[in-house]
Enzyme design. Structure first.
Site, PDB file in Angstrom:
ATOM      1  N   ALA A  69      40.808  42.764  41.841  1.00  0.00           N
ATOM      2  CA  ALA A  69      41.277  43.716  42.848  1.00  0.00           C
ATOM      3  C   ALA A  69      42.755  43.999  42.606  1.00  0.00           C
ATOM      4  O   ALA A  69      43.470  43.159  42.057  1.00  0.00           O
ATOM      5  CB  ALA A  69      41.107  43.107  44.232  1.00  0.00           C
ATOM      6  N   GLY A 114      37.302  40.363  40.819  1.00  0.00           N
ATOM      7  CA  GLY A 114      36.359  41.479  40.924  1.00  0.00           C
ATOM      8  C   GLY A 114      35.892  41.991  39.562  1.00  0.00           C
ATOM      9  O   GLY A 114      34.803  42.539  39.443  1.00  0.00           O
ATOM     10  N   GLU A 117      33.156  39.826  38.527  1.00  0.00           N
ATOM     11  CA  GLU A 117      32.028  40.151  39.409  1.00  0.00           C
ATOM     12  C   GLU A 117      31.338  41.444  38.972  1.00  0.00           C
ATOM     13  O   GLU A 117      30.115  41.543  39.018  1.00  0.00           O
ATOM     14  CB  GLU A 117      32.517  40.249  40.858  1.00  0.00           C
ATOM     15  CG  GLU A 117      32.978  38.904  41.390  1.00  0.00           C
ATOM     16  CD  GLU A 117      33.597  38.976  42.779  1.00  0.00           C
ATOM     17  OE1 GLU A 117      33.378  38.053  43.570  1.00  0.00           O
ATOM     18  OE2 GLU A 117      34.315  39.960  43.072  1.00  0.00           O
ATOM     19  N   GLU A 137      40.570  33.606  42.574  1.00  0.00           N
ATOM     20  CA  GLU A 137      40.947  33.930  43.966  1.00  0.00           C
ATOM     21  C   GLU A 137      41.537  32.749  44.723  1.00  0.00           C
ATOM     22  O   GLU A 137      42.395  32.927  45.590  1.00  0.00           O
ATOM     23  CB  GLU A 137      39.726  34.481  44.737  1.00  0.00           C
ATOM     24  CG  GLU A 137      39.356  35.904  44.372  1.00  0.00           C
ATOM     25  CD  GLU A 137      38.406  35.998  43.164  1.00  0.00           C
ATOM     26  OE1 GLU A 137      38.285  35.005  42.424  1.00  0.00           O
ATOM     27  OE2 GLU A 137      37.796  37.062  42.984  1.00  0.00           O
TER      28      GLU A 137
HETATM   29  N1  CO8 Z   1      46.378  43.712  40.537  1.00  0.00           N
HETATM   30  C1  CO8 Z   1      47.454  44.478  40.350  1.00  0.00           C
HETATM   31  N2  CO8 Z   1      48.223  44.441  39.235  1.00  0.00           N
HETATM   32  C2  CO8 Z   1      47.847  43.596  38.263  1.00  0.00           C
HETATM   33  C3  CO8 Z   1      46.713  42.762  38.382  1.00  0.00           C
HETATM   34  C4  CO8 Z   1      45.948  42.856  39.592  1.00  0.00           C
HETATM   35  N3  CO8 Z   1      44.819  42.130  39.786  1.00  0.00           N
HETATM   36  N4  CO8 Z   1      46.597  42.012  37.264  1.00  0.00           N
HETATM   37  C5  CO8 Z   1      47.630  42.368  36.460  1.00  0.00           C
HETATM   38  N5  CO8 Z   1      48.378  43.323  37.071  1.00  0.00           N
HETATM   39  C6  CO8 Z   1      49.572  43.979  36.542  1.00  0.00           C
HETATM   40  C7  CO8 Z   1      50.784  43.045  36.550  1.00  0.00           C
HETATM   41  O1  CO8 Z   1      51.358  43.032  37.837  1.00  0.00           O
HETATM   42  C8  CO8 Z   1      51.653  43.685  35.499  1.00  0.00           C
HETATM   43  O2  CO8 Z   1      52.274  44.810  36.057  1.00  0.00           O
HETATM   44  P1  CO8 Z   1      53.863  45.072  35.755  1.00  0.00           P
HETATM   45  O3  CO8 Z   1      53.927  45.287  34.270  1.00  0.00           O
HETATM   46  O4  CO8 Z   1      54.159  46.304  36.554  1.00  0.00           O
HETATM   47  O5  CO8 Z   1      54.576  43.857  36.197  1.00  0.00           O
HETATM   48  C9  CO8 Z   1      50.645  44.188  34.469  1.00  0.00           C
HETATM   49  O6  CO8 Z   1      49.394  44.265  35.162  1.00  0.00           O
HETATM   50  C10 CO8 Z   1      50.487  43.279  33.294  1.00  0.00           C
HETATM   51  O7  CO8 Z   1      50.198  41.988  33.791  1.00  0.00           O
HETATM   52  P2  CO8 Z   1      51.055  40.680  33.368  1.00  0.00           P
HETATM   53  O8  CO8 Z   1      52.449  41.052  33.024  1.00  0.00           O
HETATM   54  O9  CO8 Z   1      50.850  39.652  34.433  1.00  0.00           O
HETATM   55  O10 CO8 Z   1      50.279  40.283  32.025  1.00  0.00           O
HETATM   56  P3  CO8 Z   1      50.105  38.843  31.433  1.00  0.00           P
HETATM   57  O11 CO8 Z   1      49.462  39.033  30.097  1.00  0.00           O
HETATM   58  O12 CO8 Z   1      51.356  38.055  31.525  1.00  0.00           O
HETATM   59  O13 CO8 Z   1      49.039  38.098  32.423  1.00  0.00           O
HETATM   60  C11 CO8 Z   1      47.035  37.972  33.742  1.00  0.00           C
HETATM   61  C12 CO8 Z   1      47.756  38.599  32.543  1.00  0.00           C
HETATM   62  C13 CO8 Z   1      46.881  36.477  33.495  1.00  0.00           C
HETATM   63  C14 CO8 Z   1      45.662  38.625  33.856  1.00  0.00           C
HETATM   64  C15 CO8 Z   1      47.854  38.188  35.032  1.00  0.00           C
HETATM   65  O14 CO8 Z   1      48.210  39.555  35.106  1.00  0.00           O
HETATM   66  C16 CO8 Z   1      47.131  37.833  36.297  1.00  0.00           C
HETATM   67  O15 CO8 Z   1      46.996  36.648  36.625  1.00  0.00           O
HETATM   68  N6  CO8 Z   1      46.632  38.847  37.048  1.00  0.00           N
HETATM   69  C17 CO8 Z   1      45.980  38.648  38.329  1.00  0.00           C
HETATM   70  C18 CO8 Z   1      44.568  38.221  38.150  1.00  0.00           C
HETATM   71  C19 CO8 Z   1      43.882  37.917  39.468  1.00  0.00           C
HETATM   72  O16 CO8 Z   1      44.307  37.051  40.221  1.00  0.00           O
HETATM   73  N7  CO8 Z   1      42.798  38.628  39.753  1.00  0.00           N
HETATM   74  C20 CO8 Z   1      41.976  38.402  40.923  1.00  0.00           C
HETATM   75  C21 CO8 Z   1      42.397  39.329  42.025  1.00  0.00           C
HETATM   76  S1  CO8 Z   1      41.566  38.977  43.530  1.00  0.00           S
HETATM   77  C22 CO8 Z   1      40.024  39.678  43.337  1.00  0.00           C
HETATM   78  O17 CO8 Z   1      39.710  40.321  42.397  1.00  0.00           O
HETATM   79  C23 CO8 Z   1      39.004  39.465  44.399  1.00  0.00           C
HETATM   80  C24 CO8 Z   1      39.296  40.231  45.582  1.00  0.00           C
HETATM   81  C25 CO8 Z   1      40.086  39.442  46.556  1.00  0.00           C
HETATM   82  C26 CO8 Z   1      40.534  40.311  47.718  1.00  0.00           C
HETATM   83  C27 CO8 Z   1      41.610  41.302  47.365  1.00  0.00           C
HETATM   84  C28 CO8 Z   1      43.001  40.743  47.601  1.00  0.00           C
HETATM   85  C29 CO8 Z   1      43.874  40.704  46.397  1.00  0.00           C
END
Ligand code: CO8
Length: 263
Positions: A69, A114, A117, A137
């Site tokens: 998400a 997501g 999923e 999550e």
């Molecule tokens: N949402 C929004 N932006 C994101 C997301 C995300 N899920 N994942 C990555 N990005 C963005 C980063 O903020 C970054 O943006 P910017 O360059 O502007 O800072 C860009 O993508 C590149 O990401 P990173 O610099 O972090 O890249 P890395 O290679 O260092 O790391 C990762 C990659 C490990 C994938 C890292 O980005 C990360 O941990 N992302 C989040 C993953 C996550 O937690 N996903 C689960 C989300 S929750 C969900 O899906 C279930 C729904 C829950 C309810 C909704 C509430 C949130």
């Protein structure tokens, strides 16, 4: 190849009976904004009744398949808006799972939250060696809300699902292959070609037979064995009565390629 942008972050490419849908949001690793999930929902609804499409391939761009998400949209939003996003995601993911077409997730990179999923709602998952799968999550103080706790447990058994959900760990494509979630692991440069040949070979088979096979296996997973076996018999009998059933048998005997029409 005719790519059409159907949303700021979605590109559709119709190639005969195979349609590719690519999440094109490289700067946020394919994160699912509300607007993107809404468009996916209307897209799946339209596709449901589109008999021209036999196989859907869902893929991402760069190093993200879908990194979950869009977390930036959920910083201190009201509870009702949060719940509404969850309901929307659940409905859209289920619509994907219930498409009559065969669906392939070609996972090029991060499939998290997501994103994992979504992949679990597809009939087959092909993955690049660069793919990473996980349900992180709990690290946000939350839980998977798009079916992760349920579909991963059904796919891998409850022990691994519990491990994945409570640790929030990322897993390699190879590990997901060993756990039978992923069907094939490819070097990154081969993923699109593997998805293409797989999709085309499925799309070349009798359309009704492919649809019914998908429906029967999904339904059978939720029914006692004797009910599933009875359904299999009935379905096979009705396929035998179709034009494609006769064509497939005739083509084999005449040593030629069958011309299936989906009738
Ligand atoms: N949402 C929004 N932006 C994101 C997301 C995300 N899920 N994942 C990555 N990005 C963005 C980063 O903020 C970054 O943006 P910017 O360059 O502007 O800072 C860009 O993508 C590149 O990401 P990173 O610099 O972090 O890249 P890395 O290679 O260092 O790391 C990762 C990659 C490990 C994938 C890292 O980005 C990360 O941990 N992302 C989040 C993953 C996550 O937690 N996903 C689960 C989300 S929750 C969900 O899906 C279930 C729904 C829950 C309810 C909704 C509430 C949130």
């Amino acid at each position: 190849m005719t790519e059409v942008r159907i949303h700021e972050h979605l590109v559709e490419d119709r190639r005969g009976p195979v349609t590719w849908l690519r999440i094109d949001r490289e700067d946020a690793l394919g994160a699912l904004s509300r607007s993107l999930v809404t468009r996916l929902g209307s897209y799946f609804d339209e596709l449901h009744t589109d008999d021209e499409v036999r196989v859907l391939v869902l893929t991402g761009t760069g190093k993200g398949f879908i990194a979950g998400a869009d977390i930036s949209e959920y910083d201190r939003v009201p509870q009702a808006a949060f719940d509404d996003y969850q309901r929307l995601s659940r409905r859209v993911f289920t619509a994907l799972e219930q498409l009559p077409q065969f669906t392939i997730a070609a996972v090029n990179g991060y499939a998290l939250g997501g994103g994992f999923e979504v992949a679990l709602c597809c009939d087959m998952i092909l993955a690049s060696e660069r793919a990473k799968f996980g349900l992180p999550e709990v690290k946000l103080g939350l839980l998977p809300g798009g079916g992760g706790t349920q579909r991963l447990a059904r796919a891998t058994g409850i022990r691994f699902a519990k491990e994945a959900v409570v640790t929030g760990a990322f897993y390699s494509a190879q590990e997901m292959f060993e756990r039978r979630v992923v069907s094939r692991v490819c070097v990154p440069g081969d993923l699109a070609e593997t998805a293409r040949t797989t999709a085309e070979s499925i799309a070349g088979n009798a359309p009704l037979a492919v649809r019914e096979a998908k429906r029967l296996i999904d339904q059978g997973a939720q029914t006692p064995l004797d009910v599933g076996l009875a359904l299999e018999q009935q379905t096979l009998s009705s396929l035998y009565a179709t034009r494609d059933g006769a064509e497939g048998i005739a083509a084999f005997l005449q040593k030629r390629e069958p011309q299936f029409t989906g009738k």
